[in-house]
Design a protein around this motif. Structure first.
Motif, PDB file in Angstrom:
ATOM      1  N   SER A 198       0.928  -1.115   0.240  1.00 49.86           N
ATOM      2  CA  SER A 198      -0.014  -0.126   0.209  1.00 49.86           C
ATOM      3  C   SER A 198       0.817   1.213   0.003  1.00 49.86           C
ATOM      4  O   SER A 198       1.846   1.473   0.730  1.00 49.86           O
ATOM      5  CB  SER A 198      -0.817   0.014   1.188  1.00 49.86           C
ATOM      6  N   SER A 226      -3.462  -1.658   6.936  1.00 43.93           N
ATOM      7  CA  SER A 226      -2.152  -2.789   6.326  1.00 43.93           C
ATOM      8  C   SER A 226      -1.401  -3.171   7.585  1.00 43.93           C
ATOM      9  O   SER A 226      -1.309  -4.460   7.667  1.00 43.93           O
ATOM     10  CB  SER A 226      -1.175  -1.710   5.459  1.00 43.93           C
ATOM     11  N   VAL A 259       2.767  -7.752   4.039  1.00 41.88           N
ATOM     12  CA  VAL A 259       1.900  -6.529   3.990  1.00 41.88           C
ATOM     13  C   VAL A 259       2.786  -5.432   4.263  1.00 41.88           C
ATOM     14  O   VAL A 259       3.291  -5.287   5.283  1.00 41.88           O
ATOM     15  CB  VAL A 259       0.578  -6.519   4.795  1.00 41.88           C
ATOM     16  N   ALA A 318       3.206  -1.337   4.050  1.00 44.11           N
ATOM     17  CA  ALA A 318       2.761   0.030   3.795  1.00 44.11           C
ATOM     18  C   ALA A 318       4.304   0.780   3.427  1.00 44.11           C
ATOM     19  O   ALA A 318       5.047   0.730   4.224  1.00 44.11           O
ATOM     20  CB  ALA A 318       2.299   0.548   4.858  1.00 44.11           C
TER      21      ALA A 318
END
Length: 233
Positions: A136, A163, A175, A177
């Motif tokens: 993200s 996230s 995951v 960010a």
């Protein structure tokens, strides 16, 4: 070949990342609102012989998100989802006392709600892939208080939190960010058209930070591209 979905891929960071992954042999599903500009990005990525599916549309549209994931499925699966599409909430940016509520709602819909919707749509494919990852694209405005950046920063802070929770709930995935730092992009020009952005780095100079994540696969979390670039190969 690995497969990636990248939203907001017609220009800026999304396009630069798409080209870099194509150069590495990745197959791609690319999204943007403008079909004409997206086709230019597709033509550039296809120079490297990879398969590229281009779908123009709005990520806030659930049917469009489903089409993106279906296209990835058609390419064989999904290894990487990049939530890069962003909305500012006002162009140019304004102080909170002048921020249209509808503008804030749009920023939240694009930057947070649509991003989560795409993650939800993509999770079955990502779970099937060994080493599936979600990136993200965040902003330093999510963590710092900059005048006029309140609405956009709030939406990115919400994306950071989503996230972080997704990483806890999906330990089998990575995951990340990622705050890309300052860049010379159309988004920044729309945000602050009176600023001189000539000394800001171009998006392609930030891409090695994202590639380092894919190569080294550190723990899920929030990363700043300038710090990643210090050790990028």
């Amino acid at each position: 070949m690995p497969v990636a979905i990248i939203t907001g891929a017609s220009k800026g960071l999304g396009r630069s990342l798409a080209v870099a992954l194509a150069r590495r042999g990745w197959d791609l599903v690319l999204d943007a609102r403008s079909g004409a500009v997206l086709r230019e990005a597709v033509d550039e990525a296809r120079k490297y012989g990879t398969r590229v599916e281009a779908l123009s549309g709005d990520v806030t549209d659930a049917a469009h998100r489903a089409e993106l994931v279906a296209a990835a499925r058609g390419l064989g699966g999904l290894d990487l989802l990049v939530n890069n599409a962003s909305a500012l909430g006002a162009e140019p940016l304004v102080r909170l006392d002048a921020l249209p509520v509808e503008g804030l709602r749009r920023a939240l819909e694009v930057n947070v709600v649509a991003a989560l919707g795409l993650v939800q749509e993509a999770l079955p494919l990502l779970r099937e892939t060994a080493g599936g990852a979600v990136v993200s694209v965040s902003s330093d405005a999510s963590a710092e208080a900059y005048e006029t950046w309140g609405g956009y920063g709030a939406s990115k802070a919400a994306l950071d939190q989503l996230s972080a929770v997704l990483a806890v709930e999906e330990p089998g995935l990575r995951v990340w960010a990622v705050d890309p730092g300052d860049m010379r992009t159309d988004l920044y020009r729309a945000a602050a058209p009176l600023d001189d952005d000539s000394d800001r780095p171009l998006p392609e100079t930030v891409v090695p930070a994202f590639l380092r994540l894919l190569d080294e696969r550190p723990d899920s979390g929030r990363y700043a591209a300038p710090s990643l670039l210090l050790g990028a190969r």
